[in-house]
Design a protein around this motif. Structure first.
Motif, short mmCIF file in Angstrom:
data_model
loop_
_atom_site.label_atom_id
_atom_site.label_comp_id
_atom_site.label_asym_id
_atom_site.label_seq_id
_atom_site.Cartn_x
_atom_site.Cartn_y
_atom_site.Cartn_z
N ASP B 15 6.62 25.52 10.94
CA ASP B 15 5.98 24.22 11.15
C ASP B 15 6.42 23.26 10.04
OD1 ASP B 15 4.39 24.51 8.88
OD2 ASP B 15 2.49 24.66 9.96
N ALA B 16 6.03 21.98 10.18
CA ALA B 16 6.54 20.96 9.26
C ALA B 16 6.10 21.20 7.82
CB ALA B 16 6.07 19.59 9.72
N ASP B 17 4.98 21.91 7.62
CA ASP B 17 4.49 22.17 6.27
C ASP B 17 5.03 23.46 5.67
OD1 ASP B 17 2.95 19.84 6.17
OD2 ASP B 17 1.32 20.79 7.26
N HIS B 18 6.04 24.04 6.32
CA HIS B 18 6.70 25.24 5.80
C HIS B 18 5.86 26.51 5.91
CE1 HIS B 18 10.46 23.44 4.38
NE2 HIS B 18 9.71 22.35 4.27
N TYR B 19 5.12 26.61 6.98
CA TYR B 19 4.51 27.89 7.33
C TYR B 19 5.37 28.51 8.43
CZ TYR B 19 0.55 26.78 4.43
OH TYR B 19 -0.22 26.49 3.34
N TRP B 20 5.56 29.84 8.35
CA TRP B 20 6.34 30.52 9.37
C TRP B 20 5.41 31.15 10.40
CZ3 TRP B 20 5.11 35.65 9.92
CH2 TRP B 20 4.57 36.32 8.81
N CYS B 21 5.93 31.34 11.60
CA CYS B 21 5.18 31.99 12.67
C CYS B 21 6.11 32.94 13.40
CB CYS B 21 4.69 30.96 13.68
SG CYS B 21 3.41 29.88 13.07
N MET B 74 -2.49 23.92 8.58
CA MET B 74 -2.74 23.32 9.90
C MET B 74 -2.49 24.33 11.01
SD MET B 74 -3.38 20.26 8.92
CE MET B 74 -2.97 18.91 7.81
N GLY B 75 -3.21 24.19 12.09
CA GLY B 75 -2.97 25.06 13.24
C GLY B 75 -1.57 24.82 13.79
N LEU B 119 7.77 24.66 17.61
CA LEU B 119 8.07 24.73 16.18
C LEU B 119 9.58 24.80 15.96
CD1 LEU B 119 5.33 27.33 15.16
CD2 LEU B 119 5.18 24.82 15.06
N THR B 120 10.01 24.52 14.73
CA THR B 120 11.44 24.57 14.43
C THR B 120 11.93 26.01 14.49
OG1 THR B 120 11.18 22.67 12.98
CG2 THR B 120 13.17 24.00 12.67
#
Lengths: 348, 140
Positions: B15-21, B74-75, B119-120
């Motif tokens: 996501d844009a805040d640099h959390y991975w999924c 963020m979700g 997401l990216t």
């Protein structure tokens, strides 16, 4: 960008205003100072662990949990707050933490220098003069905003600061008091007799506004409009009740008080098979200082504990496991029922 | 893959805040990426929401503190929390030590697992997105 140059405000408004501006995504600089003193708790602290609530209540000192990190602090009208609210995606906001603090502490450094104090940036978020911290700062996201807060400390009430903290005993309190006094300076203390020429609050806030505008561009006068007042009321309903104050915070082992970046006073107790061990110590820039060990364990010869305290003095806290192994291998003593793991429980 | 000293596995979604999924057995596992954990410094606290907490795309559902900063999580999709990594309660530094492994943060039961595609992802997109943020970081 708006400038709220409000001077003295009721204590709760000195916190609610920047939280409200953040939630509303209104870019602004707010310059305020509380009309009456209060204690301000870091977002993730446990109030029952950190603050002597009984004492605060008896003295009529309110306690507030902010949405910014860091430790519990005693705030009063001798501190002037600067609170900067910028949209997270504003190109003025650096992505890295150090760049963020360096950029927005620069105006504060310049104000100190204009006053004749050789203030310097100390990574990551400290401002120091003559080796002592001279301003407290913190940052975080509120709403969709990046918020930076801090203070000009004209004078500091060291006694009340040490008194409002919850401590295991008076010895620990004295240690905290002494360490804060040694490591936190104030504008008046730095200026000495020249403090008589110090501009008044209005003058100092004007200097802050001027220096911040060099980084942020010109300000427009902020208006305490209906939108802002309504948000402050909404946040007040959330943040002023006891339920917000007593939110569960981070779990801490024993008691630790952070005086500045890289300087903490700690107290821990551990029940080993051989008895209770209690350790008070300071860790300064990664090294043990003033290690004080006591307890009801049996040790022979008696001076082994004093030797351990001296052995640890000045050594790297991160090496504690190997230091303890080294001490055990090279010193002859008998300490039944206390293992290296027990020592690590109080020293790691 | 390694991009200018930051390890960003190219099979993850960001996501844009640099959390991975990543999708794992119908759940989305989420954590902080290497760039974010390096920028944040030592993580000192992570909010661990209870199972069942509803989350919405782009809305805050937890906070993370690094000592110098309190940030929001963020979700990444709409859904609900299926699990939080309880090991982070006592040892939040796991995020710094092993951000893609033991330092995972949340498991999310997504309303629509396909939304992860927003997401990216994909090596080329991840690379250009990260390089842009590294550039922004360097500029200060």
């Amino acid at each position: 960008m708006e400038l709220f140059n409000l001077g003295k405000v009721p204590w709760d408004r000195s916190q609610l205003i920047y939280h409200a501006l953040g939630e509303l995504n209104r870019e602004a600089l707010s310059l305020v100072s509380p009309a009456t003193p209060y204690v301000c708790l870091g977002f993730h602290q446990n109030v029952d662990v950190e603050v002597d609530l009984e004492y605060c209540r008896s003295q009529g000192i309110p306690v507030f949990r902010r949405e910014v990190g860091g430790g519990a602090v005693f705030l009063d009208g001798r501190q002037l707050f600067f609170q900067l609210v910028l949209r997270k995606n504003n190109p003025l906001v650096p992505l890295g933490m150090e760049a963020f603090y360096r950029k927005f502490l620069e105006p504060v450094i310049q104000v100190h220098r204009r006053l004749g104090i050789p203030a310097e940036y100390r990574p990551i978020n400290d401002l120091a003069a003559n080796g002592r911290k001279i301003s407290g700062t913190g940052a975080g996201h509120i709403g969709d905003s990046a918020v930076f807060v801090g203070n000009l400390i004209l004078d500091f009430d060291y006694d009340t600061m040490a008194r409002v903290l919850k401590v295991p005993d008076e010895k620990f309190r004295d240690k905290v008091h002494k360490t804060i006094r040694e490591n936190l300076s104030t504008i008046r203390a730095e200026l000495g007799p020249k403090a008589a020429d110090l501009p008044d609050e209005t003058g100092l806030n004007a200097m802050l506004a001027e220096e911040f505008s060099k980084v942020l561009g010109p300000f427009t006068p902020g208006r305490m409009d209906a939108e802002l007042e309504a948000m402050m009321r909404t946040l007040g309903r959330k943040m002023l009740p006891e339920s917000w104050l007593h939110r569960r915070g981070k779990r801490v082992n024993g008691r630790q008080v952070k005086v500045r970046a890289g300087l903490e006073v700690l107290h821990r107790v551990h029940k080993a098979k051989g008895g209770l061990i209690r350790v008070d110590r300071t860790v300064e820039d990664g090294r043990f200082r003033d290690v004080d060990i006591s307890g009801d364990f049996f040790v022979q010869p008696k001076d082994a504990i004093t030797r351990l305290e001296l052995f640890l003095e000045g050594r790297p806290a991160a090496d504690v496991r190997s230091l303890l192994a080294d001490f055990q291998a090279n010193h002859d003593f008998d300490l039944p029922g206390v293992t290296i793991e027990d020592w690590l429980a109080v020293l790691e | 893959m390694e991009i200018q000293g930051y390890n960003l596995p190219d099979d993850l979604y960001y996501d844009a805040d640099h959390y991975w999924c990543k999708l794992e057995g119908g759940l989305i596992v989420m954590g902080m990426n290497d760039f974010a954990q390096k920028l944040a410094g030592e993580i000192v606290f992570v909010q661990l929401p209870f199972e069942g907490k509803k989350i919405q795309t782009g809305k805050k559902f937890a906070k993370v503190e690094s000592g110098k900063w309190v940030g929001k999580v963020m979700g990444p999709v709409d859904g609900e929390i299926a699990a939080s990594n309880q090991a982070l309660e006592t040892n939040p530094k796991l995020i710094n030590q092993d951000c893609y492994g033991q330092g995972w943060m949340y498991k999310i039961k997504p309303d629509d697992p396909g939304k992860i595609d927003a997401l990216t992802h994909g090596a080329d997109k991840i690379r250009s997105w990260l390089l842009a943020d590294i550039e922004r970081y360097k500029k200060g």
